[in-house]
Design an enzyme around this catalytic site. Structure first.
Site, mmCIF file in Angstrom:
data_model
loop_
_atom_site.group_PDB
_atom_site.id
_atom_site.type_symbol
_atom_site.label_atom_id
_atom_site.label_comp_id
_atom_site.label_asym_id
_atom_site.label_seq_id
_atom_site.Cartn_x
_atom_site.Cartn_y
_atom_site.Cartn_z
ATOM 1 N N GLY A 193 0.816 -1.202 0.000
ATOM 2 C CA GLY A 193 0.000 0.000 0.000
ATOM 3 C C GLY A 193 0.850 1.252 0.000
ATOM 4 O O GLY A 193 1.993 1.243 -0.473
ATOM 5 N N THR A 195 3.073 4.566 1.230
ATOM 6 C CA THR A 195 4.204 4.771 2.129
ATOM 7 C C THR A 195 3.733 5.297 3.480
ATOM 8 O O THR A 195 4.258 4.905 4.529
ATOM 9 C CB THR A 195 5.204 5.758 1.491
ATOM 10 O OG1 THR A 195 5.679 5.219 0.260
ATOM 11 C CG2 THR A 195 6.382 6.013 2.418
ATOM 12 N N VAL A 197 0.872 4.768 5.152
ATOM 13 C CA VAL A 197 0.346 3.682 5.981
ATOM 14 C C VAL A 197 1.449 2.678 6.296
ATOM 15 O O VAL A 197 1.487 2.091 7.380
ATOM 16 C CB VAL A 197 -0.847 2.990 5.287
ATOM 17 C CG1 VAL A 197 -1.352 1.814 6.111
ATOM 18 C CG2 VAL A 197 -1.977 3.996 5.062
ATOM 19 N N GLY A 198 2.388 2.500 5.359
ATOM 20 C CA GLY A 198 3.512 1.597 5.596
ATOM 21 C C GLY A 198 4.303 1.984 6.834
ATOM 22 O O GLY A 198 4.767 1.119 7.595
ATOM 23 N N GLU A 215 5.663 -3.203 0.818
ATOM 24 C CA GLU A 215 5.641 -3.018 -0.627
ATOM 25 C C GLU A 215 4.845 -1.749 -0.904
ATOM 26 O O GLU A 215 3.616 -1.768 -0.911
ATOM 27 C CB GLU A 215 5.019 -4.231 -1.311
ATOM 28 C CG GLU A 215 5.807 -5.519 -1.151
ATOM 29 C CD GLU A 215 7.143 -5.492 -1.859
ATOM 30 O OE1 GLU A 215 7.363 -4.591 -2.701
ATOM 31 O OE2 GLU A 215 7.975 -6.373 -1.579
ATOM 32 N N CYS A 249 1.482 0.200 -9.005
ATOM 33 C CA CYS A 249 2.623 0.784 -8.286
ATOM 34 C C CYS A 249 3.863 0.884 -9.161
ATOM 35 O O CYS A 249 4.726 1.732 -8.929
ATOM 36 C CB CYS A 249 2.921 -0.027 -7.026
ATOM 37 S SG CYS A 249 3.314 -1.763 -7.328
#
Length: 495
Positions: A193, A195, A197-198, A215, A249
């Protein structure tokens, strides 16, 4: 989409932990069976999957068949072809001091793996990581994206039907469910998802001191040299930007090229798009839509109508944005401040590859870098001067297809990788194992106190690693009966 009740999540973890502790998932036969069933699910239910994705964002069935179900099936077969090899213990050789020891690396499962999928490729980005988790012998909780609610629902239904529910579960919902899962009894997190939220996911994993794979994405640049085959280049960029309505992406985000190349390139891209989607893509069954109103508004605000040279048409009722080219773009424009994740293609002119490299290096490391040139040395020069998760020369997105290559980002575009053997490694703890035989006490005892200068010199010489010396074979395999006691991460009768 019926959300999973929050109060049921603790019992899901308890059931999965009980199953994992029973040793069920360590059976190689069990792992193979689950992967075979996953293949069967993506083959038998591809029409249902395609219908769900079309309901979510008007996705063409062909794109679900090819880029989700087809890729997953290939990954399943590749894993089944190699799983016996991957699960074997890897024996190691070393210097004389340790030649009597039996030394190997034993791949073992982490336990319960949380896989948080993405909506843009709702089946691929959720079920492909699952293959690696199962091959490594883990239990898994799958959390599909709520933004593709029809796809998430069909995943939950089919996983329950085809896979072992005592070891693999699906949780449906949004932020509340995701937060509850991140606080639960997990041993590994795999997230696909944004960056932003990462970073939240990584903080949650850090609290538990567990491994995480992120990812994410970013702005994937395309550099086109003046010597590139413009007709082929244009078709390939048009394809990569058009599939999934640019919601990929790895999609080419923006182009760097000279003014001369730009003037040759634009008519070719326009011609390619028209051949793909006709003059009016809104009526094309092969053209996708933006996933929802919020993302439509976000992408729509990136369009600078004064810089549009092709496309730019929108329809808010359908979340439709036409394939669009923008020129005279610079690094401070709004379209260059975030990953586009839509069908907009800005072009920035540069004089040469040095200016292009400088521009790329001034920004966060991208998930992918694309280079179009007939000069392999030039391509290699750019590769050596930049950093990205992956690079493809004279095509786009294709580097993700071979199972022999890892897929993952670097820096803000992600952490860790997967696909093929890399998926198995991602979901496996590499456990070092060493057996020291008692008959070697005459050698090992030289380490014991009290110390003297002669003893220290002798030990230093014994354990010293010298350059250009070959590693010694496993002496223990000649003289020690325990050396063949373990050959794989599963039990022998599982084979």
């Amino acid at each position: 989409m019926a959300e999973t009740p929050l109060d049921s999540i603790p019992s899901i973890f308890q059931d999965l932990r009980t199953s994992f502790n029973s040793g069920k998932t360590k059976s190689i036969a069990w792992r193979k069976r689950q992967i075979e069933q996953l293949y069967k699910m993506c083959d038998e239910q591809k029409e249902a999957f395609a219908s769900a994705a079309h309901a979510d964002f008007h996705r063409p069935s062909a794109e679900t068949f090819l880029y989700d179900c087809g890729v997953i099936r290939n990954e399943c077969n590749h894993t089944l072809n190699h799983i016996d090899e991957w699960t074997r213990d890897e024996y190691r050789s070393d210097s004389l001091a340790y030649a009597t020891m039996d030394k190997y690396v034993h791949p073992e499962p982490y336990g319960i793996c949380l896989i948080i999928g993405a909506w843009n490729y709702p089946f691929l980005l959720t079920l492909s990581p699952l293959i690696g988790a199962l091959a490594a012998g883990n239990c898994a909780i799958i959390k599909p994206s709520e933004l593709a609610s029809n796809s998430a629902t069909i995943i939950a239904q089919m996983v329950e039907r085809y896979l072992d529910p005592s070891c693999i579960r699906v949780v449906l919902g949004a932020v509340d469910q995701t937060q509850a899962l991140l606080k639960g009894d997990i041993n590994h997190v795999f997230y696909t998802g944004s960056t932003m939220v990462g970073k939240i996911v990584m903080r949650a994993a850090a609290e538990k001191m567990i491994p995480v794979v992120l990812e994410c994405g970013g702005k994937c640049p395309v550099y086109i040299a003046d010597d590139a085959n413009i007709e082929v280049t244009a078709k390939r960029i048009a394809w990569g930007k058009g599939i999934n309505c640019g919601q990929t992406c790895l999609a080419p985000d923006y182009i760097l090229c000279s003014k001369t190349t730009e003037s040759r390139l634009i008519p070719e891209i326009v011609q390619a798009w028209q051949s793909f989607y006709t003059d009016n893509p809104i009526n094309s069954d092969s053209y996708c839509r933006i996933v929802n109103e919020r993302h439509f508004e976000r992408v729509n605000k990136l369009i600078d109508t004064t810089k549009v040279v092709y496309g730019g048409q929108t329809d808010a009722k359908q979340n439709y944005i036409a394939p669009t080219i923008m020129t005279n773009v610079n690094g401070t424009d709004k379209v260059m401040q975030e990953e586009i994740f839509g069908p907009l293609l800005p072009i920035i002119t540069v004089n040469n590859e040095l200016e292009a490299t400088e521009f790329i290096n001034s920004r966060p490391k991208p998930l992918a870098l694309y280079i179009f040139t007939s000069n392999k040395s030039l391509a290699q020069k750019i590769i050596n001067s930049t950093s990205s998760g992956s690079t493809c020369v004279n095509d786009v997105i294709l580097q993700v297809a071979p199972q022999c290559l890892p897929f993952g980002g670097v820096g803000e575009s992600g952490l860790g990788n997967y696909h093929g053997k890399y998926s198995f490694d991602t979901f496996s703890h590499k456990r070092s194992v060493a057996f020291s035989p008692t008959w070697s006490e005459f050698l090992v005892s030289k380490r014991n106190p009290p110390y003297d200068q002669k003893q220290i010199a002798s030990l230093e010489s014994l354990v010293q690693v010298r350059r250009n010396w070959l590693s010694l074979p496993r002496l223990s395999s000649w003289v020690w009966p325990f050396s063949a006691s373990t050959t794989a991460s599963g039990t022998k009768d599982d084979k």
